[in-house]
Design a protein around this motif. Structure first.
Motif, short mmCIF file in Angstrom:
data_model
loop_
_atom_site.label_atom_id
_atom_site.label_comp_id
_atom_site.label_asym_id
_atom_site.label_seq_id
_atom_site.Cartn_x
_atom_site.Cartn_y
_atom_site.Cartn_z
N PHE A 80 0.83 -1.20 0.00
CA PHE A 80 0.00 0.00 0.00
C PHE A 80 0.87 1.26 0.00
O PHE A 80 0.65 2.20 -0.78
N ASP A 81 1.88 1.29 0.87
CA ASP A 81 2.75 2.47 0.97
C ASP A 81 3.58 2.67 -0.30
O ASP A 81 3.94 3.81 -0.63
N ALA A 82 3.88 1.58 -1.01
CA ALA A 82 4.72 1.67 -2.21
C ALA A 82 3.94 2.14 -3.44
O ALA A 82 4.55 2.52 -4.44
N MET A 83 2.62 2.11 -3.36
CA MET A 83 1.80 2.48 -4.53
C MET A 83 1.83 3.99 -4.74
O MET A 83 1.53 4.77 -3.82
N LEU A 84 2.18 4.40 -5.95
CA LEU A 84 2.18 5.82 -6.29
C LEU A 84 0.79 6.32 -6.64
O LEU A 84 0.47 7.49 -6.43
N THR B 71 -8.34 0.75 -3.32
CA THR B 71 -7.10 0.53 -2.58
C THR B 71 -7.29 0.87 -1.11
O THR B 71 -6.93 0.10 -0.21
N TRP B 72 -7.88 2.06 -0.88
CA TRP B 72 -8.12 2.48 0.51
C TRP B 72 -9.08 1.50 1.21
O TRP B 72 -8.85 1.12 2.37
N ALA B 73 -10.13 1.12 0.52
CA ALA B 73 -11.09 0.18 1.11
C ALA B 73 -10.42 -1.15 1.42
O ALA B 73 -10.69 -1.77 2.45
N SER B 74 -9.51 -1.59 0.53
CA SER B 74 -8.84 -2.89 0.72
C SER B 74 -7.97 -2.89 1.96
O SER B 74 -7.99 -3.84 2.76
#
Length: 498
Positions: free
Chosen positions: A312-316, A322-325
């Motif tokens: 999650f932190d690596a995703m640009l 994404t947030w929901a996941s």
């Protein structure tokens, strides 16, 4: 003093009259602006609005001025905008205010109904038109098919005056998605064997429905297999958990698509094979947001929250999914409080514009924590704070919380009064708790509602009620109920089991 007040005195010369007219026009322009430009600007704002609140504000502006309030084109666009963001009742009010609506207005309200699942209203509009265009027929069919009303979709297709290839493709997909394999196969026989588009559409529908046997049978029947055919077969295997067959199909296909790899990641995650899910992710020719989301869920469901957070932190680039996941991952791992912290921090920082998916994750976290009042507040303020109308799944989340607290009266009231038809699954959840709490009177009412929504499964709900009657020492009432509902042939031993 009005700008048109007539002054008394010496008559003006021609030049004076022209100057006075120019002054009046400038005053009119300052007061009212350029009507055509204003209509165009308001139309653009409606089309670009990104939530229901904004549409309402724009409509308030439209209603304050005569030249915009009575503009037909603006009303049509307003109906579209309300329909787009779930304001069906407001769209209906705008339509009803139009004198002698034309085809464009009918089209706008029809699409508003269809896109929001108001199929009976859409059918009424559709039936009122003497000559509906082919696109209307197709859209009505697609709406019925989307909501699993295959009989109604077939009826529309049979009545269609000029049958189009898209029409029978939609019907084929509807059959396949709803598990009507024989009907789909029979209809497919009338399609030319060279028409791989129709066959691939049905194959993909079988795959999404998890019907592996039908997908494989159709795949073997197809004379010409495309990359799409192979990918659909592989995805059917992945969804059903047949991982070895999925890998074999992926290795045999001429070109593996992103959808196949994502399906494999999801399947590996569902079966606890996190390392294999990561390998499939690493084999992607190009990393995409949905692939990252799928791997985050795979990590979270299997207790690998650290790896999920690292990805999650690596995703640009992050989507609301994404947030929901990551929020759902926290909730799954007994960190619902952290899920809410993520929501509040990102919401306040402006990085996150909540949508239906995110708010569902927020409600799940509140549900896990048992924060009923906070969850109810989210639903109450959803429209005003985020411009999002609550959906049936949001109300069902509250109902699940009520049943978990054994607040059966409130749960029943909510199921009966929510602004949607509560699904049979919600009533079944309530029936399960009625069984645990031995509330036979409420169980009887709930069973009636379940059977009303799903007549095909009448045995189980009433057997639950009959079992409660037996345990309460009312065997005659249990027998009477079984005879009334045609359940005399059911296993009586089931009634006396806990």
């Amino acid at each position: 003093m009005g700008i048109f007040r007539k002054k008394m005195g010496k008559p003006l010369s021609e030049e004076g009259r022209i100057k006075r007219a120019a002054i009046r026009l400038r005053r009119i322009y300052r007061l009212y602006g350029n009507p055509e430009a204003e209509v165009e600007a308001l139309t653009t704002r409606l089309l670009e609005a990104d939530n229901l609140l904004e549409v309402r504000r724009i409509y308030e502006i439209i209603c304050t001025q005569t030249h915009t309030r009575d503009n037909r084109e603006l009303k049509n666009v307003t109906i579209q905008a309300f329909g787009k963001w779930g304001g069906v009742e407001e769209a209906r009010q705008v339509f009803d205010a139009i004198r002698h609506p034309r085809n464009e207005a009918y089209r706008a309200i029809f699409e508003a109904y269809v896109n929001n699942g108001h199929l009976e209203d859409a059918r009424r509009v559709f039936s009122s038109l003497p000559r509906a265009k082919s696109s209307w027929w197709i859209q009505m069919m697609a709406a019925y098919a989307r909501y699993g009303k295959v009989a109604e979709a077939s009826e529309i297709y049979n009545w269609m005056p000029h049958k189009k290839a898209l029409g029978w493709s939609l019907l084929l997909i509807a059959y396949a998605r709803n598990g009507l394999v024989d009907e789909a196969s029979e209809m497919l026989q009338s399609v030319p064997a060279s028409d791989s588009i129709a066959a691939n559409a049905v194959l993909a529908a079988f795959a999404r429905a998890g019907n592996v046997a039908a997908a494989k049978e159709l795949f073997d029947y197809m004379p010409a297999r495309t990359s799409g055919s192979w990918n659909s077969l592989a995805q059917a295997y992945a969804q059903a958990g047949h991982l070895a067959e999925c890998v074999k199909a992926a290795n045999l296909m001429p070109e593996t698509t992103r959808g196949t790899w994502v399906a494999m990641i999801r399947a590996y995650g569902d079966h606890g094979m996190v390392a294999e899910a990561r390998t499939a992710f690493d084999n992607l020719p190009r990393v995409t947001v949905d692939a990252c989301n799928t791997l985050i869920v795979a990590y979270a469901r299997n207790g690998h929250l650290v790896e999920a957070k690292e990805l999650f932190d690596a995703m640009l680039v992050r989507s609301t999914v994404t947030w929901a996941s990551i929020m759902e991952g926290c909730t799954m791992n007994n960190l619902a409080g952290q899920a809410l912290e993520i929501f509040h921090w990102e919401n306040c920082s402006g990085q996150l514009m909540p949508d239906q998916v995110v708010l569902s994750a927020v409600l799940s976290a509140h549900s896990w924590l048992g924060c009923l009042d906070d969850a109810a507040g989210i639903i109450r303020d959803m429209a005003s704070d985020y411009g999002i109308r609550p959906r049936v799944e949001h109300y069902c989340a509250i109902l699940a919380m009520l049943t978990s607290r054994s607040e059966l009266g409130d749960a029943e009231d909510l199921a009966a009064s929510m602004p949607f038809v509560a699904p049979a699954s919600a009533w079944k959840l309530l029936l399960d708790v009625c069984k645990i709490r031995r509330d036979s009177a409420r169980a009887r009412r709930v069973a009636e509602e379940i059977v009303r929504l799903d007549p095909s499964g009448c045995a189980e709900p009433f057997m639950v009620v009959a079992g409660l009657y037996f345990r309460e020492g009312r065997p005659q009432e249990a027998v009477d109920l079984m005879l009334e509902k045609g359940l005399a042939g059911q296993d009586v031993d089931l009634l006396t089991r806990g």
